[in-house]
Write a protein that holds these residues in place. Structure first.
Motif, PDB file in Angstrom:
ATOM      1  N   ARG A   1     -12.775  -8.251 -22.874  1.00 60.83           N
ATOM      2  CA  ARG A   1     -13.141  -8.952 -21.649  1.00 60.83           C
ATOM      3  C   ARG A   1     -13.991 -10.188 -21.971  1.00 60.83           C
ATOM      4  O   ARG A   1     -13.755 -11.279 -21.452  1.00 60.83           O
ATOM      5  N   ALA A   2     -14.947 -10.019 -22.879  1.00 58.09           N
ATOM      6  CA  ALA A   2     -15.816 -11.140 -23.253  1.00 58.09           C
ATOM      7  C   ALA A   2     -15.009 -12.239 -23.943  1.00 58.09           C
ATOM      8  O   ALA A   2     -15.254 -13.433 -23.699  1.00 58.09           O
ATOM      9  N   GLN A   3     -14.053 -11.850 -24.783  1.00 61.98           N
ATOM     10  CA  GLN A   3     -13.216 -12.848 -25.454  1.00 61.98           C
ATOM     11  C   GLN A   3     -12.383 -13.635 -24.448  1.00 61.98           C
ATOM     12  O   GLN A   3     -12.236 -14.849 -24.561  1.00 61.98           O
ATOM     13  N   LYS A   4     -11.842 -12.925 -23.455  1.00 68.50           N
ATOM     14  CA  LYS A   4     -11.061 -13.609 -22.421  1.00 68.50           C
ATOM     15  C   LYS A   4     -11.950 -14.549 -21.621  1.00 68.50           C
ATOM     16  O   LYS A   4     -11.555 -15.679 -21.312  1.00 68.50           O
ATOM     17  N   GLU A   5     -13.143 -14.072 -21.281  1.00 68.28           N
ATOM     18  CA  GLU A   5     -14.074 -14.915 -20.527  1.00 68.28           C
ATOM     19  C   GLU A   5     -14.462 -16.147 -21.344  1.00 68.28           C
ATOM     20  O   GLU A   5     -14.500 -17.264 -20.828  1.00 68.28           O
ATOM     21  N   LEU A   6     -14.719 -15.940 -22.620  1.00 66.75           N
ATOM     22  CA  LEU A   6     -15.069 -17.053 -23.495  1.00 66.75           C
ATOM     23  C   LEU A   6     -13.917 -18.048 -23.601  1.00 66.75           C
ATOM     24  O   LEU A   6     -14.121 -19.264 -23.554  1.00 66.75           O
ATOM     25  N   ALA A   7     -12.690 -17.526 -23.720  1.00 66.04           N
ATOM     26  CA  ALA A   7     -11.519 -18.412 -23.791  1.00 66.04           C
ATOM     27  C   ALA A   7     -11.387 -19.211 -22.496  1.00 66.04           C
ATOM     28  O   ALA A   7     -11.090 -20.409 -22.525  1.00 66.04           O
TER      29      ALA A   7
ATOM     30  N   GLN B   1     -13.826 -20.035 -20.449  1.00 61.49           N
ATOM     31  CA  GLN B   1     -14.896 -21.028 -20.439  1.00 61.49           C
ATOM     32  C   GLN B   1     -14.570 -22.194 -21.372  1.00 61.49           C
ATOM     33  O   GLN B   1     -14.840 -23.350 -21.048  1.00 61.49           O
ATOM     34  N   GLN B   2     -13.974 -21.878 -22.512  1.00 63.84           N
ATOM     35  CA  GLN B   2     -13.596 -22.930 -23.463  1.00 63.84           C
ATOM     36  C   GLN B   2     -12.531 -23.834 -22.854  1.00 63.84           C
ATOM     37  O   GLN B   2     -12.608 -25.055 -22.991  1.00 63.84           O
TER      38      GLN B   2
ATOM     39  N   ASN C   1     -15.435  -6.102 -25.416  1.00 64.38           N
ATOM     40  CA  ASN C   1     -15.204  -7.207 -26.351  1.00 64.38           C
ATOM     41  C   ASN C   1     -13.997  -8.030 -25.917  1.00 64.38           C
ATOM     42  O   ASN C   1     -14.040  -9.261 -25.919  1.00 64.38           O
TER      43      ASN C   1
ATOM     44  N   LYS D   1     -14.206 -26.012 -20.309  1.00 63.58           N
ATOM     45  CA  LYS D   1     -14.981 -27.056 -21.003  1.00 63.58           C
ATOM     46  C   LYS D   1     -14.058 -28.180 -21.461  1.00 63.58           C
ATOM     47  O   LYS D   1     -14.363 -29.366 -21.271  1.00 63.58           O
TER      48      LYS D   1
END
Length: 108
Positions: A65-71, A73-74, A63, A77
Motif C-alpha cells: 500500500r505504501a509503495q502504491k501511495e509513493l508511486a 505521489q511520485q 508495504n 510530483k
C-alpha cells in the motif's frame, strides 16, 4: 505363630500392592502433566507461528500500500513539475514577446 506369619505376609503383600498402585497412579499423573505441558507448548508455538504469519502478511500489505501511495505521489510530483515547466516556457515566451515588442516599438 504360623497363622501370625501368614497374616503378616498377607498384610505386607497388600501393602506392596497398594504401594504399586500408588506409584502407578503417580506415574500416570506425571505423564499426564508432561503430556499437557507438551501440548500447551505446542499450541503456543503454533499460535506464535500463526501470529508471525499474520504480522508478516500485514506488513507485506502495508508495504505494498505504501509503495502504491509513493508511486502515486511520485506521478503527481512529475505531473506538477511538467505543468510548472510548461508554465515557465509560456511565461518566458510571453516575456520575450513583450520585451521584443517594446524594443521594436521604441526602435521604430
Amino acid at each position: 505363630m504360623n497363622g501370625t506369619n501368614e497374616l503378616l505376609r498377607a498384610i505386607l503383600k497388600i501393602d506392596e500392592e497398594e504401594r504399586a498402585r500408588t506409584q502407578a497412579t503417580e506415574d500416570y499423573r506425571q505423564k499426564a502433566q508432561t503430556d499437557r505441558s507438551a501440548r500447551a507448548k505446542q499450541l503456543e508455538e503454533e499460535a506464535m507461528r500463526r501470529m508471525r504469519g499474520d504480522v508478516d502478511a500485514f506488513g507485506a500489505r502495508e508495504n505494498e500500500r505504501a509503495q502504491k501511495e509513493l508511486a502515486g505521489q511520485q506521478q503527481r510530483k512529475e505531473q506538477i513539475l511538467r505543468e510548472l515547466d510548461q508554465q515557465l516556457v509560456k511565461n518566458k515566451s510571453a516575456w520575450v514577446e513583450t520585451i521584443t515588442a517594446r524594443v521594436l516599438g521604441r526602435g521604430e
